[in-house]
Design a protein around this motif. Structure first.
Motif, mmCIF file in Angstrom:
data_model
loop_
_atom_site.group_PDB
_atom_site.id
_atom_site.type_symbol
_atom_site.label_atom_id
_atom_site.label_comp_id
_atom_site.label_asym_id
_atom_site.label_seq_id
_atom_site.Cartn_x
_atom_site.Cartn_y
_atom_site.Cartn_z
ATOM 1 N N LEU A 547 -18.185 -30.341 8.479
ATOM 2 C CA LEU A 547 -19.043 -29.615 9.399
ATOM 3 C C LEU A 547 -18.221 -29.256 10.629
ATOM 4 N N PRO A 548 -18.574 -28.172 11.321
ATOM 5 C CA PRO A 548 -19.709 -27.290 11.065
ATOM 6 C C PRO A 548 -19.476 -26.341 9.887
ATOM 7 N N LEU A 549 -20.582 -25.942 9.258
ATOM 8 C CA LEU A 549 -20.477 -24.982 8.166
ATOM 9 C C LEU A 549 -20.191 -23.585 8.673
ATOM 10 N N PHE A 550 -20.734 -23.253 9.847
ATOM 11 C CA PHE A 550 -20.601 -21.902 10.387
ATOM 12 C C PHE A 550 -20.143 -21.994 11.845
ATOM 13 N N PRO A 551 -18.834 -22.155 12.098
ATOM 14 C CA PRO A 551 -18.364 -22.197 13.494
ATOM 15 C C PRO A 551 -18.739 -20.914 14.225
ATOM 16 N N LEU A 552 -19.194 -21.080 15.472
ATOM 17 C CA LEU A 552 -19.693 -19.932 16.220
ATOM 18 C C LEU A 552 -18.576 -19.093 16.814
ATOM 19 N N GLN A 553 -17.498 -19.712 17.243
ATOM 20 C CA GLN A 553 -16.437 -18.985 17.923
ATOM 21 C C GLN A 553 -15.083 -19.415 17.383
ATOM 22 N N PRO A 554 -14.118 -18.506 17.344
ATOM 23 C CA PRO A 554 -12.757 -18.908 16.974
ATOM 24 C C PRO A 554 -12.141 -19.740 18.089
ATOM 25 N N PRO A 555 -11.095 -20.489 17.798
ATOM 26 C CA PRO A 555 -10.444 -21.276 18.855
ATOM 27 C C PRO A 555 -9.981 -20.387 20.000
ATOM 28 N N ARG A 556 -10.182 -20.875 21.209
ATOM 29 C CA ARG A 556 -9.790 -20.111 22.391
ATOM 30 C C ARG A 556 -8.283 -20.202 22.616
ATOM 31 N N THR A 557 -7.711 -19.112 23.118
ATOM 32 C CA THR A 557 -6.289 -19.101 23.431
ATOM 33 C C THR A 557 -6.035 -19.885 24.720
ATOM 34 N N GLY A 558 -4.744 -20.154 24.963
ATOM 35 C CA GLY A 558 -4.400 -20.881 26.175
ATOM 36 C C GLY A 558 -4.789 -20.140 27.441
ATOM 37 N N ARG A 559 -4.605 -18.825 27.463
ATOM 38 C CA ARG A 559 -4.979 -18.044 28.636
ATOM 39 C C ARG A 559 -6.485 -18.052 28.855
ATOM 40 N N GLU A 560 -7.244 -17.977 27.778
ATOM 41 C CA GLU A 560 -8.701 -18.046 27.920
ATOM 42 C C GLU A 560 -9.138 -19.405 28.451
ATOM 43 N N LEU A 561 -8.512 -20.461 27.966
ATOM 44 C CA LEU A 561 -8.831 -21.786 28.484
ATOM 45 C C LEU A 561 -8.476 -21.899 29.958
ATOM 46 N N LEU A 562 -7.327 -21.372 30.348
ATOM 47 C CA LEU A 562 -6.928 -21.432 31.754
ATOM 48 C C LEU A 562 -7.909 -20.665 32.622
ATOM 49 N N ALA A 563 -8.327 -19.487 32.188
ATOM 50 C CA ALA A 563 -9.299 -18.719 32.963
ATOM 51 C C ALA A 563 -10.623 -19.467 33.071
ATOM 52 N N ASP A 564 -11.063 -20.093 31.983
ATOM 53 C CA ASP A 564 -12.314 -20.856 32.032
ATOM 54 C C ASP A 564 -12.205 -22.030 32.998
ATOM 55 N N HIS A 565 -11.079 -22.711 32.999
ATOM 56 C CA HIS A 565 -10.927 -23.879 33.869
ATOM 57 C C HIS A 565 -10.793 -23.469 35.334
ATOM 58 N N VAL A 566 -10.100 -22.384 35.598
ATOM 59 C CA VAL A 566 -10.026 -21.909 36.988
ATOM 60 C C VAL A 566 -11.405 -21.460 37.464
ATOM 61 N N THR A 567 -12.153 -20.792 36.599
ATOM 62 C CA THR A 567 -13.519 -20.400 36.956
ATOM 63 C C THR A 567 -14.366 -21.627 37.253
ATOM 64 N N ALA A 568 -14.240 -22.669 36.442
ATOM 65 C CA ALA A 568 -14.985 -23.897 36.701
ATOM 66 C C ALA A 568 -14.599 -24.512 38.033
ATOM 67 N N MET A 569 -13.313 -24.474 38.369
ATOM 68 C CA MET A 569 -12.874 -25.026 39.654
ATOM 69 C C MET A 569 -13.448 -24.216 40.812
ATOM 70 N N VAL A 570 -13.471 -22.906 40.686
ATOM 71 C CA VAL A 570 -14.051 -22.063 41.732
ATOM 72 C C VAL A 570 -15.538 -22.360 41.894
ATOM 73 N N CYS A 571 -16.239 -22.529 40.787
ATOM 74 C CA CYS A 571 -17.676 -22.805 40.859
ATOM 75 C C CYS A 571 -17.930 -24.172 41.501
ATOM 76 N N CYS A 572 -17.100 -25.159 41.187
ATOM 77 C CA CYS A 572 -17.247 -26.463 41.834
ATOM 78 C C CYS A 572 -17.056 -26.351 43.344
#
Length: 636
Positions: A547-572
């Motif tokens: 499981l999961p039988l139907f993954p919703l999203q493909p694995p995120r790239t390193g740049r996408e992860l970095l953008a998500d984490h910087v966005t989280a830091m800005v929101c905090c």
């Protein structure tokens, strides 16, 4: 226009073709035995010679007959014992939904077809009929099959309904949508069509059993069974496909007389429901699942998501009048309990969560979602980002530019006192110029060097002239220890060109490691036996494959992860220093609320920092919101 009987006849012709393939395979398996019997009978009756050649032929054909019969028996046993795969669903008893069963039976009576034997819900935007007459899928009391010579009575298939339809559609729309599905029980009850379907599904289950075999002693015989099953499936693939198309055509033709005009409206709502359900799963539910929380009212949430989607895109005319009609979920006695079960199954299918709630897999309501999911998600990602920054090698940083020489004493003394005063906070200033740095000037509500606020001046060495405000002497103080501040993140990504790639790579490795650990924990907690205890059947080749039988999203790239984490830091930082709040957008998931309104303009400044190393758009955005990047943020 063709009649329903025409489609049934076409489907029956293709079903007979599938059954002929089964008969041909059986004839091939019995051919060596038949030849051996002929040779032995000829020897006994004296019609065939008793020479050495005939005796050798009898021994060879006898051996081939034994091997052929053994292999045929092996294939037959595996095909008969293999459990055909079932669509994971939540069974709905007639006691928990009497009105829904009554609606389906009335619909079957109008269509003059057998009523479905049961109803189940699945967390998907689709509806279909499913044959569950296999011994492994029935109740324990009938698992042994019919007693003695009792003939097996054909059982109608189970009606599987997408759970979002019950909450989004009105009762009349649901009846119109289910009409062509329920009409399919007529062709499905035909003995030849039912036998052909059982044969195909048995072969498919046998292939799944062969693929899943891992023991050395079982691998070789099951591999042979898998090859035979694949060969038979290839031979009957075209006939089975055309048979199913003919069944669907016959069902559609039969349903033409039932709510045809309303079916067009219902089909439009199907597309709308699919779009809203997909956004709700990928943007709203997935962040919660990754944190060990599962929204317990997904089907109720899809109504809010689709309402927002309709408002933004203006997809539905007369939407207000439609909401006034009776929703289809009123056909359930306890819609909340069924929604909870369907939501838990959705988490298991699309994320691989445990089969039952637990301490680290607990439900969350929509009212608690912003605080318990959004805020915690931001702070977990901010903490991960700072852990990666703390572990960066020293060579990854470039030395900061040399400080500019202090201005002459006369120029400093000539400054206007209002100009030399410490600046105001971000919330009360205009946008900064590119040369301004948040760490170069302390905020107005803090002393410049850690002295009491009423301290008039600072004693300087005799050989150093007085430079006016105490802030001018900041370069002689030791640098503060790095803390969880947004300014630290911005400086690290701005001053070093290689820092972004290095941080992105390490974030990817960290997230991958955490996902592997979580997958191992989930594999140890959730098993198909637990699902069966809860009434969720899978069949061979489903849950056992992982499981999961139907993954919703493909694995995120390193740049996408970095953008998500910087966005989280800005929101905090915005929540801790500018009075912002975490929120929930039904279509986009976690949202930052400033003065009660969602700010959706953060993505471009963050990408400018992550991709180009340009922090000025982000600094301007922070100044506009009133965020103080030099202030430490609270991490989890």
């Amino acid at each position: 226009m063709a009649s329903p009987e025409t489609g049934v006849l076409a489907a029956r012709a293709r079903a007979l073709a599938v059954l002929r393939i089964r008969s041909t395979a059986l004839a091939v398996a019995l051919l060596p035995a038949a030849v051996a019997v002929v040779l032995l009978a000829g020897r006994v009756t004296g019609h065939l010679g008793a020479g050495t050649g005939w005796d050798l032929a009898r021994w060879i054909t006898g051996g081939l007959a034994v091997v052929s019969l053994l292999l045929a028996a092996l294939v037959a046993v595996v095909v008969a014992r293999a459990r055909p795969a079932l669509s994971p669903s939540v069974p709905i008893s007639e006691k928990s939904a009497p009105d829904l069963y009554r609606l389906v039976r009335d619909l079957a009576d109008r269509l003059e077809v057998p009523a479905p034997s049961a109803i189940a819900l699945t967390p998907d935007c689709d509806s279909w009929l499913e044959d569950r007459t296999h011994r492994a899928h029935g109740p324990p009391g009938r698992s042994g099959g019919p007693a003695g010579g009792e003939r097996r009575v054909p059982e109608a298939p189970v009606l599987v309904i997408g759970s979002p339809f019950l909450w989004w559609m009105r009762v009349a729309e649901l009846r119109a949508l289910l009409a062509p599905v329920v009409a399919g029980t007529g062709p499905s009850s035909h003995p030849d069509i039912a036998a052909a379907r059982r044969f195909i599904r048995g072969l498919d289950a046998a292939v799944a059993v062969a693929v899943r075999a891992r023991r050395p002693l079982r691998d070789l015989p099951l591999r042979f069974v898998g090859r035979v099953a694949r060969m038979l499936l290839r031979a009957g693939r075209e006939h089975a496909t055309i048979m199913e198309r003919a069944v669907a055509t016959a069902a559609s033709e039969r349903a033409q007389t039932v709510d045809y005009g309303l079916r067009i409206v219902a089909q439009e709502q199907v597309g709308l429901a699919y779009a809203g359900w997909d956004r709700l799963l990928t943007r709203v539910a997935l962040p919660a699942w990754r944190m060990g929380r599962w929204p317990s009212r997904l089907d109720a949430g899809v109504v809010s998501a689709l309402t927002e989607l309709s408002r933004r895109d203006r997809l539905a005319d007369g939407f207000a009048s439609r909401l006034g009609e009776r929703p289809a979920c009123d056909l359930l006695e306890e819609p909340g309990a069924i929604d909870r079960a369907a939501s838990l199954l959705a988490a298991r299918l699309f994320h691989g969560g445990p089969a039952e709630p637990g301490p680290d897999w607990s439900p969350v309501g929509w009212n608690q979602y912003p605080e318990e999911v959004v805020d915690r998600k931001w702070r977990l990602e901010a903490a991960r980002l700072h852990r990666v920054l703390d572990n960066l090698p020293a060579t990854a940083l470039r030395a900061p530019p040399p400080a500019s020489p202090p201005p002459p004493a006369s120029a400093a003394l000539a400054q206007d006192p209002a100009t030399a005063a410490p600046p105001l906070s971000y919330a009360r200033t205009a946008a900064r110029t590119p040369g301004d740095r948040p760490e170069e000037r302390p905020p107005a509500d803090e002393p410049s060097l850690g002295l009491p606020a009423d301290e008039p001046s600072l004693s300087l060495p005799a050989d150093e002239p007085s430079l006016g405000p105490p802030a001018a002497d900041r370069h002689e103080q030791p640098a503060p220890a790095p803390g969880p501040t947004l300014a630290r993140v911005i400086d690290r990504l701005t001053h070093d060109e290689s820092a972004g790639d290095l941080v992105a790579a390490r974030l990817g490795a960290e997230v991958e490691r955490e996902e592997r650990e979580e997958a191992a924990r989930q594999a140890a907690r959730g098993t198909s036996q637990q699902d069966a205890a809860l009434g969720v059947a899978w069949g061979d080749g489903m849950a056992e494959g992982g499981l999961p039988l139907f993954p919703l999203q493909p694995p995120r790239t390193g740049r996408e992860l970095l953008a998500d984490h910087v966005t989280a830091m800005v929101c905090c930082a915005a929540v801790d220093t500018a009075g912002a709040a975490p929120g929930l957008d039904w279509l986009d998931g976690p949202a930052l609320l400033v003065d009660g309104a969602r700010r959706a303009d953060l993505g471009r400044p963050v990408l400018s920092l992550v991709d180009d190393g340009d922090a000025e758009p982000l600094r301007g955005w922070l100044t506009t919101i009133g965020v103080r990047p030099e202030k430490p943020v609270r991490l989890v």
